[in-house]
Design a protein around this motif. Structure first.
Motif, PDB file in Angstrom:
ATOM      1  N   ALA A 102     -37.351  -5.847-117.275  1.00 43.49           N
ATOM      2  CA  ALA A 102     -36.591  -4.690-116.799  1.00 43.49           C
ATOM      3  C   ALA A 102     -36.680  -4.520-115.285  1.00 43.49           C
ATOM      4  O   ALA A 102     -35.757  -4.026-114.661  1.00 43.49           O
ATOM      5  N   ILE A 103     -37.779  -4.914-114.681  1.00 44.69           N
ATOM      6  CA  ILE A 103     -37.916  -4.794-113.230  1.00 44.69           C
ATOM      7  C   ILE A 103     -38.296  -6.158-112.668  1.00 44.69           C
ATOM      8  O   ILE A 103     -39.297  -6.740-113.050  1.00 44.69           O
ATOM      9  N   ALA A 104     -37.446  -6.659-111.778  1.00 46.28           N
ATOM     10  CA  ALA A 104     -37.710  -7.933-111.114  1.00 46.28           C
ATOM     11  C   ALA A 104     -37.729  -7.637-109.621  1.00 46.28           C
ATOM     12  O   ALA A 104     -36.699  -7.355-109.029  1.00 46.28           O
ATOM     13  N   GLY A 105     -38.899  -7.659-109.016  1.00 51.20           N
ATOM     14  CA  GLY A 105     -39.005  -7.274-107.611  1.00 51.20           C
ATOM     15  C   GLY A 105     -38.764  -5.786-107.493  1.00 51.20           C
ATOM     16  O   GLY A 105     -39.398  -4.984-108.147  1.00 51.20           O
ATOM     17  N   LYS A 106     -37.812  -5.374-106.675  1.00 58.57           N
ATOM     18  CA  LYS A 106     -37.485  -3.954-106.525  1.00 58.57           C
ATOM     19  C   LYS A 106     -36.187  -3.605-107.240  1.00 58.57           C
ATOM     20  O   LYS A 106     -35.669  -2.522-107.098  1.00 58.57           O
ATOM     21  N   TYR A 107     -35.651  -4.557-108.007  1.00 52.08           N
ATOM     22  CA  TYR A 107     -34.390  -4.337-108.716  1.00 52.08           C
ATOM     23  C   TYR A 107     -34.671  -3.851-110.124  1.00 52.08           C
ATOM     24  O   TYR A 107     -35.292  -4.530-110.925  1.00 52.08           O
ATOM     25  N   GLY A 108     -34.251  -2.647-110.445  1.00 47.89           N
ATOM     26  CA  GLY A 108     -34.398  -2.126-111.809  1.00 47.89           C
ATOM     27  C   GLY A 108     -33.199  -2.554-112.637  1.00 47.89           C
ATOM     28  O   GLY A 108     -32.081  -2.129-112.388  1.00 47.89           O
ATOM     29  N   ALA A 109     -33.402  -3.389-113.611  1.00 44.78           N
ATOM     30  CA  ALA A 109     -32.306  -3.984-114.363  1.00 44.78           C
ATOM     31  C   ALA A 109     -32.066  -3.288-115.697  1.00 44.78           C
ATOM     32  O   ALA A 109     -31.673  -3.922-116.664  1.00 44.78           O
ATOM     33  N   VAL A 110     -32.283  -1.994-115.752  1.00 45.18           N
ATOM     34  CA  VAL A 110     -32.151  -1.274-117.020  1.00 45.18           C
ATOM     35  C   VAL A 110     -30.717  -1.350-117.534  1.00 45.18           C
ATOM     36  O   VAL A 110     -30.477  -1.654-118.714  1.00 45.18           O
ATOM     37  N   ALA A 140     -28.348  -3.506-116.745  1.00 46.90           N
ATOM     38  CA  ALA A 140     -28.017  -4.883-117.084  1.00 46.90           C
ATOM     39  C   ALA A 140     -28.687  -5.302-118.385  1.00 46.90           C
ATOM     40  O   ALA A 140     -28.097  -6.025-119.197  1.00 46.90           O
ATOM     41  N   GLN A 141     -29.906  -4.860-118.603  1.00 43.57           N
ATOM     42  CA  GLN A 141     -30.614  -5.192-119.840  1.00 43.57           C
ATOM     43  C   GLN A 141     -29.918  -4.577-121.044  1.00 43.57           C
ATOM     44  O   GLN A 141     -29.738  -5.227-122.069  1.00 43.57           O
ATOM     45  N   ASN A 142     -29.501  -3.330-120.921  1.00 47.51           N
ATOM     46  CA  ASN A 142     -28.795  -2.678-122.017  1.00 47.51           C
ATOM     47  C   ASN A 142     -27.481  -3.389-122.325  1.00 47.51           C
ATOM     48  O   ASN A 142     -27.120  -3.572-123.481  1.00 47.51           O
ATOM     49  N   ARG A 143     -26.781  -3.806-121.277  1.00 47.83           N
ATOM     50  CA  ARG A 143     -25.528  -4.541-121.472  1.00 47.83           C
ATOM     51  C   ARG A 143     -25.795  -5.872-122.165  1.00 47.83           C
ATOM     52  O   ARG A 143     -25.078  -6.261-123.087  1.00 47.83           O
ATOM     53  N   ALA A 144     -26.831  -6.582-121.741  1.00 46.12           N
ATOM     54  CA  ALA A 144     -27.165  -7.877-122.334  1.00 46.12           C
ATOM     55  C   ALA A 144     -27.529  -7.732-123.804  1.00 46.12           C
ATOM     56  O   ALA A 144     -27.141  -8.552-124.639  1.00 46.12           O
ATOM     57  N   GLU A 145     -28.258  -6.691-124.147  1.00 43.72           N
ATOM     58  CA  GLU A 145     -28.624  -6.472-125.542  1.00 43.72           C
ATOM     59  C   GLU A 145     -27.393  -6.162-126.385  1.00 43.72           C
ATOM     60  O   GLU A 145     -27.274  -6.620-127.520  1.00 43.72           O
ATOM     61  N   GLY A 146     -26.477  -5.389-125.833  1.00 44.80           N
ATOM     62  CA  GLY A 146     -25.253  -5.076-126.570  1.00 44.80           C
ATOM     63  C   GLY A 146     -24.378  -6.291-126.783  1.00 44.80           C
ATOM     64  O   GLY A 146     -23.806  -6.487-127.855  1.00 44.80           O
ATOM     65  N   LEU A 147     -24.280  -7.136-125.761  1.00 42.10           N
ATOM     66  CA  LEU A 147     -23.442  -8.326-125.870  1.00 42.10           C
ATOM     67  C   LEU A 147     -24.075  -9.403-126.735  1.00 42.10           C
ATOM     68  O   LEU A 147     -23.370 -10.271-127.252  1.00 42.10           O
ATOM     69  N   SER A 148     -25.402  -9.370-126.907  1.00 43.63           N
ATOM     70  CA  SER A 148     -26.065 -10.422-127.673  1.00 43.63           C
ATOM     71  C   SER A 148     -25.739 -10.335-129.161  1.00 43.63           C
ATOM     72  O   SER A 148     -25.859 -11.318-129.876  1.00 43.63           O
ATOM     73  N   VAL A 149     -25.326  -9.175-129.637  1.00 47.38           N
ATOM     74  CA  VAL A 149     -25.004  -9.021-131.051  1.00 47.38           C
ATOM     75  C   VAL A 149     -23.505  -9.000-131.307  1.00 47.38           C
ATOM     76  O   VAL A 149     -23.070  -9.026-132.444  1.00 47.38           O
TER      77      VAL A 149
END
Length: 59
Positions: free
Chosen positions: A11-19, A21-30
């Protein structure tokens, strides 16, 4: 009970909070990439119609 492991990057890579993007990726994975429902005019519809036509012609 533990939480299900997440897909993709943490969810956090460096100072980038990818919340978001993570939610979008989880939705698209199904979500299927190919339309699987039988709708008039799609590839599945044409295949079913061809099959049924062959069955009727054999009778």
């Amino acid at each position: 009970m533990g939480e299900e492991p997440r897909r993709g990057r943490p969810a956090i890579a460096g100072k980038y909070g990818a919340v978001l993007a993570q939610n979008r990726a989880e939705g698209l994975s199904v979500k299927p990439r190919v339309e699987r429902r039988l709708q008039c005019g799609n590839m599945l519809w044409n295949a079913v119609m061809d099959y049924l036509t062959c069955l009727i012609n054999e009778i």
